[in-house]
Enzyme design. Structure first.
Site, mmCIF file in Angstrom:
data_model
loop_
_atom_site.group_PDB
_atom_site.id
_atom_site.type_symbol
_atom_site.label_atom_id
_atom_site.label_comp_id
_atom_site.label_asym_id
_atom_site.label_seq_id
_atom_site.Cartn_x
_atom_site.Cartn_y
_atom_site.Cartn_z
ATOM 1 N N THR A 467 8.415 7.747 5.397
ATOM 2 C CA THR A 467 7.774 6.542 5.930
ATOM 3 C C THR A 467 8.492 5.982 7.155
ATOM 4 O O THR A 467 7.934 5.165 7.866
ATOM 5 C CB THR A 467 7.736 5.435 4.863
ATOM 6 O OG1 THR A 467 9.077 5.183 4.429
ATOM 7 C CG2 THR A 467 6.882 5.850 3.681
ATOM 8 N N LYS A 678 5.975 -7.630 3.821
ATOM 9 C CA LYS A 678 5.602 -7.195 2.479
ATOM 10 C C LYS A 678 5.499 -5.670 2.510
ATOM 11 O O LYS A 678 5.555 -5.057 3.566
ATOM 12 C CB LYS A 678 4.265 -7.828 2.067
ATOM 13 C CG LYS A 678 4.386 -9.320 1.807
ATOM 14 C CD LYS A 678 3.145 -9.901 1.164
ATOM 15 C CE LYS A 678 2.232 -10.523 2.174
ATOM 16 N NZ LYS A 678 1.320 -11.545 1.612
ATOM 17 N N GLY A 679 5.336 -5.076 1.355
ATOM 18 C CA GLY A 679 5.235 -3.620 1.315
ATOM 19 C C GLY A 679 3.843 -3.155 1.700
ATOM 20 O O GLY A 679 2.854 -3.814 1.376
ATOM 21 N N GLY A 681 3.206 0.535 1.586
ATOM 22 C CA GLY A 681 3.014 1.736 0.770
ATOM 23 C C GLY A 681 1.864 2.599 1.271
ATOM 24 O O GLY A 681 1.810 2.975 2.433
ATOM 25 N N GLU A 682 0.951 2.895 0.362
ATOM 26 C CA GLU A 682 -0.217 3.724 0.693
ATOM 27 C C GLU A 682 -1.476 2.862 0.707
ATOM 28 O O GLU A 682 -2.553 3.279 0.289
ATOM 29 C CB GLU A 682 -0.333 4.869 -0.311
ATOM 30 C CG GLU A 682 0.840 5.827 -0.261
ATOM 31 C CD GLU A 682 1.691 5.819 -1.525
ATOM 32 O OE1 GLU A 682 1.565 4.888 -2.344
ATOM 33 O OE2 GLU A 682 2.502 6.745 -1.698
#
Lengths: 719, 334
Positions: A467, A678-679, A681-682
């Site tokens: 990432t 914030k995250g 991710g996917e």
């Protein structure tokens, strides 16, 4: 570079610092290591999915030249308690004779070469007393109540929620809609399959592991092998993709136990087929959504029932009902069940919870909009949740309205041609869906060193799963300390470094925040030593070798994990919307993606380049889930039909058009983390399936409610 | 991994004598044989690598025939100007097969000898289900199980597998012949007759699941011979879930000769519907003299589809095959 320039590092598009290592092949992955004396291990998997082992004859396998040992359960050292981790199995491997799923490990072959181990594997002769398999649809269903119910469910998600009388509300609603939505089992399939290389030196254990949560292993192996967690050294800088399947699994334990049993390093690199049984999957699930609304489309009641398959002894709940905070709605009623079948343990995969949940909810919302006769985006705006509809708490930050508006503008949503426009053999359709994501926060720890030569070293035990996290850490440190970003290096992927959180959920939040806090401490230390403003001049003037800051980003209340805001008093989530245009060939049943826009409210974006890449990649996954990806069980043996990437398709470049726009709303979430982020991710994969199904309906007028939308399903629906 | 010997003969004769060894297997591109060895489908004791046989990879005109050497890679065939000029469907089929990396290795000789992609057949040993191809007499789990990819023509209760090759379907449509070499000489066989459906195999007294083609032991495909038909135009259509690196649900190759919008000659071959390329003989005959229109194609092709027998999972293939055939003929004639 001046310090004024350096403060613009966060928010600038930076190329990954580890990119050249990967591009040139210099990056050293766990399975690239080979300490002297290492034995190669392969697993012997059960050929029945249900029953028990009667006898295991290893003589013929042991006779193969190069084979050193064949271990069965009896040959393993005594194993202490297996700790319970989120989404990880708890049943000890090769203990007892019961078989609960096809491929379950029953023996380990250890050899001087991989070829010898592979040659011997089929020669391990195992006799089974087979029992009937349990297939989806025939398994025992179990309602999962509170997390402390029977002690097996720790998962903080998917618990039942009820506010109001949903039956009465559905009865009286002027507009009602109900439908069931199905999605298949799917496997993570990272390109690098999981692997563990374990080496003992007395009571000290060194592990090279393909993992996305290396902090799990020291406490686990300390418990299982009765050693000091400080004596477990995990080396895991590069991980070739994880997607949720590289936490703790039993092959890791088996590699360590085998190494202890034979007194030599053992390398167990799972093959693609092994990974279909050994490291989880997203379970097959069926969801029923019932909605009631007034004639203008204001939601009055939302009921959501979910059932997912899980193993006979291992429990995983795919918490698809965790989407219930998306819309304002007075009556909400959600509940979940698991169904026990003879498969391995499922696990979180690529946006668990909301990914599955929004396939159902957002499809239902699109269908409701059609029933009411208003635009699907307008329906969503009419039900916009200004505060958390479950708790009444304010949002820590929510700019979904802006994300909708900007996404619609970029896509041309409002001026789009409707339904079934023709382009040659293709009929064109458009669709949209919302996205909502949970926020799982954990503490992170980092140490930052500013040396007198002006260089900075960030030290933290993160793993690289592609990432670009390390690059983000340098950006954060550049701004916090005020040094040129090129002066900053990162040491990562080694448990000798400060222990930090896992690389799932929101790793930028915990470790990025820890870096920011460590830098701030470093600046305070520095200020005590020198009054000079420039940090490099200051460290030189102070006459010290280096100034060090080390901090942990704590959560409120000192907890180890919090969800969706925890005890902050705020509700904390990520939001977004996707808009897609597809082409459908009704004669051949083909669906093709023509263009798309993803628009997101996900807090501050540290690096727009890596964030865009992450969203684009996950968008491609969303397309795969919508149109091709599925793992099917043989309906007689409960064995996965294709344990490879030939029979299980994920998108290729040719499937993904260049015309995909990723948009981030300008946002800073003060409450979520000290860095405003914030995250993500996917998150780009969430809701694509529902948007695609709506676009297919717009194009050809049929609703497909079971994924993936294949030529077969389309032709059957159009017949 | 089982041990094996490896030889790379420089001359045809050497290859034939090496192939007389028991449990010997030919290898050229190796893209398929290695899969078999990994899965436990084949365990040869001897590999005979024919990749260096001189002249076996050439593509050239020979009078009224286009000759394509069996060792030409799929990419070489797909990108060759003579193929584009005289056998467009074949070039298209080659370039729609596999991935660029595989097309650079895989030869057109070996490609037609690949085996079915049936997921039950392609599983790693030990098999836990019946597969008459893998273990004769063990049954066919696909017929009772996941049958989405099953054959709809020519299959029997012993096996419902299809042949997955793309080039094979185009070669069959173009009336190509295979030139077969062996120690005892050279013979020619129409590509349409090279493979056997399960029903055909059983009718000839062979095992329906394992008798897949008419190659004799020790016989090699040396070349394909494609008759030149300057008045015909051909094309190849591949229907698949994703747009690259995927086997087909159904394919269709069509070759059309048009005179003033009227069909003078027509050849249609379907792929992934049987264990051999499936020519639509009724439509080919019925449509000569008809105008090239979707409605007349539909009626004629439906007559060929009457022969289709489907399983619960494969019923959609009847419509898909029909539609693909119509689409391919229309595209060839466009």
């Amino acid at each position: 570079m001046s310090s004024a320039d350096a403060r613009t590092a966060v928010g600038s598009a930076r190329t990954r610092i580890e990119g050249p290592l990967k591009l040139t092949g210099a990056a050293r992955y766990s399975m690239d290591n080979l300490p002297p004396g290492t034995l190669y291990a392969v697993l012997v998997g059960a050929t029945v999915a249900s029953g028990s082992v009667v006898t295991i004859d290893v003589a013929e396998a042991k006779a193969v030249a190069g084979v050193v040992s064949v271990l069965t359960g009896e040959d393993l050292p005594p194993l202490g308690p297996v700790l319970e981790f989120p989404g990880a199995p708890v049943k000890k491997p090769m203990e007892g004779d019961q078989i609960h799923f096809e491929g379950q490990a029953v023996a380990i072959v250890l050899a001087e070469t991989l070829e010898a181990a592979e040659e011997a594997r089929p020669l391990v002769s195992v006799a089974y007393a087979a029992e009937p398999v349990v297939l989806p649809g025939a398994g025992e269903r179990q309602f999962l109540g509170a997390p402390d119910g029977d002690g097996t469910v720790w998962w903080p998600y998917g618990q039942p929620f009820a506010r109001g009388d949903s039956a009465a509300a559905l009865e009286s609603a002027p507009v009602r809609f109900a439908a069931s939505y199905v999605q298949p089992s799917r496997h993570h399939n990272p390109i690098e399959t999981s692997g563990t290389l374990a080496s003992w030196d007395g009571d000290r254990l060194t592990l090279w592991d393909s993992i996305q949560a290396s902090m799990l292993l020291p406490p686990m192996f300390a418990s299982v092998f009765g050693i000091d967690p400080a004596d477990v050294h995990v080396i895991a800088p590069f991980t070739g993709g994880g997607f949720g399947c590289k936490g703790f699994w039993m092959h890791q334990l088996l590699a360590v136990a085998a190494a202890k049993a034979v007194g030599r390093p053992v390398k167990l690199h799972l093959r693609r087929g092994d990974q279909y049984n050994a490291t989880g999957f997203q379970p097959l699930m069926t969801q029923r959504v019932e909605l009631g609304a007034d004639a203008e489309g204001h939601l009055q009641v939302y009921r959501h029932r979910v059932a997912n398959i899980t193993g006979m002894v291992e429990t995983y709940l795919e918490a698809a009902t965790e989407v219930k905070a998306l819309y304002e709605c007075p009556v909400i009623d959600t509940a979940q069940e698991i169904e026990r079948v003879t498969v391995g343990m499922p696990s979180p995969m690529r946006c668990p919870n909301e990914g599955p949940g929004l396939w159902a909810l957002e499809s239902a919302i699109n269908e409701l909009a059609h029933e009411v006769g208003i635009d699907p985006l307008e329906l969503r705006l009419r039900n916009y949740a200004e505060k958390d509809p479950l708790t009444g708490r304010p949002w820590s930050s929510k700019k979904l309205r802006e994300a909708y508006a900007e996404g619609a503008e970029l896509f041309g949503w409002h001026g789009r041609p409707r339904g079934g426009r023709r382009d040659g053999n293709w009929l064109i359709g458009t669709g949209m869906a919302s996205a909502v994501g949970g926020t799982m926060r954990m503490p992170g720890t980092a140490r930052v060193r500013l040396r007198s030569d002006g260089s900075v070293l960030i030290e933290t035990d993160v793993q690289d799963i592609g990432t670009g996290l390390q690059t983000l850490l340098t950006q954060i440190a550049a701004d916090e300390i005020g040094v040129p970003i090129d002066n900053i290096d990162v040491a990562w992927g080694d448990s000798a470094l400060p222990t930090t959180g896992p690389i799932y959920g929101s790793s930028t939040m915990h470790t990025g925040s820890a870096v920011a806090l460590a830098c701030r401490e470093l600046r305070r230390e520095l200020a005590a030593l020198s009054s000079l403003a420039d940090p490099i001049e200051a460290v030189r003037a102070a006459g010290v070798e280096e100034v060090v800051g080390e901090r942990t980003s704590q959560l409120p209340g000192g907890v180890e994990v919090d969800h969706d805001g925890g005890s902050t008093g705020f509700s904390m989530r990520t939001f977004g919307a996707s808009f897609v245009e597809v082409a459908v060939d009704p004669m051949l049943g083909l669906v093709r993606l023509r263009r798309a826009v993803g628009s997101y409210s996900v807090g501050r974006i540290i690096n727009p380049k890596t964030a865009r890449s992450q969203m684009l990649g996950s968008f491609a996954w969303g397309w795969g889930k919508a149109t091709m990806e599925a793992s099917e069980l043989d309906p007689t043996t409960a064995r996965w039909l294709s344990k490879d990437l030939a029979g299980v398709h994920i998108p290729v470049n040719a499937d993904i058009p260049g015309d995909i726009t990723i948009n981030f709303v300008d946002e800073y979430d003060h409450h979520a983390s000290p860095i405003g982020a914030k995250g993500i991710g996917e998150f780009g994969s969430v809701g694509i399936d529902a948007a695609v199904a709506e676009a297919v309906f717009d194009a050809v007028g049929v609703r497909i409610r079971e994924l993936p939308i294949t030529p077969k399903r389309l032709l059957d629906a159009l017949a | 991994m089982k041990r094996f010997t490896y030889d790379r003969p420089q001359l045809e004769g050497g290859a034939f004598s090496l192939l007389e060894q028991p449990e010997a297997s030919v290898i050229a591109g190796g893209t398929e044989l290695l899969n078999w060895m990994r899965l436990g489908i084949a365990e040869p004791d001897h590999l005979v690598d024919i990749a260096r046989l001189p002249g076996w990879g050439e593509i050239a005109l020979d009078g009224e025939t286009l000759r394509i050497g069996a060792l030409a890679t799929l990419n070489k065939v797909g990108e060759h100007p003579l193929v584009d000029a005289h056998a467009r469907a074949l070039g298209e089929a080659c370039l729609l097969a596999a991935s660029a990396q595989l097309r650079n290795r895989a030869t057109i000789g070996g490609n037609v000898l690949q085996r079915t992609r049936c997921v039950y057949f392609r599983a790693e040993a030990p098999l836990t289900w019946g597969c008459n191809k893998r273990q004769p007499g063990s049954g066919c789990a696909a017929i009772a199980g996941h049958s989405d990819d099953a054959a709809i023509f020519g299959w029997s209760e012993s096996c419902a597998a299809t042949h997955p090759s793309d080039p094979l379907v185009a070669l069959a449509c173009l009336d190509a012949e295979a030139e077969l070499h062996s120690a005892s000489g050279v013979r020619r066989l129409p590509v349409c007759d090279l493979h056997l459906s399960q029903v055909e195999a059983e009718a000839e007294g062979e095992d329906g699941a394992t008798a897949e083609n008419r190659l004799e032991r020790g016989e090699l495909i040396a070349a394909y011979l494609i008759p030149l038909r300057p008045a015909s135009r051909s094309t190849y259509l591949k229907v698949r879930d994703r747009q690259s690196f995927a086997y087909s649900r159904v394919t269709a190759a069509a070759s059309v000769e048009l005179e003033d919008g009227v069909i003078g000659a027509l050849r249609i071959a379907l792929g992934s519907v049987a264990q051999r390329p499936w020519r639509l003989g009724r439509a080919e005959q019925a449509l000569v003299g008809e105008r090239l229109e979707e409605a007349s194609l539909l009626a004629a092709i439906e007559r060929d589809m009457e022969e289709a027998r489907t399983l619960p999972g494969s019923d959609y293939k009847r419509r898909l095959a029909r539609n693909a055939a119509i689409r391919a003929v229309m595209a060839a004639g466009a």
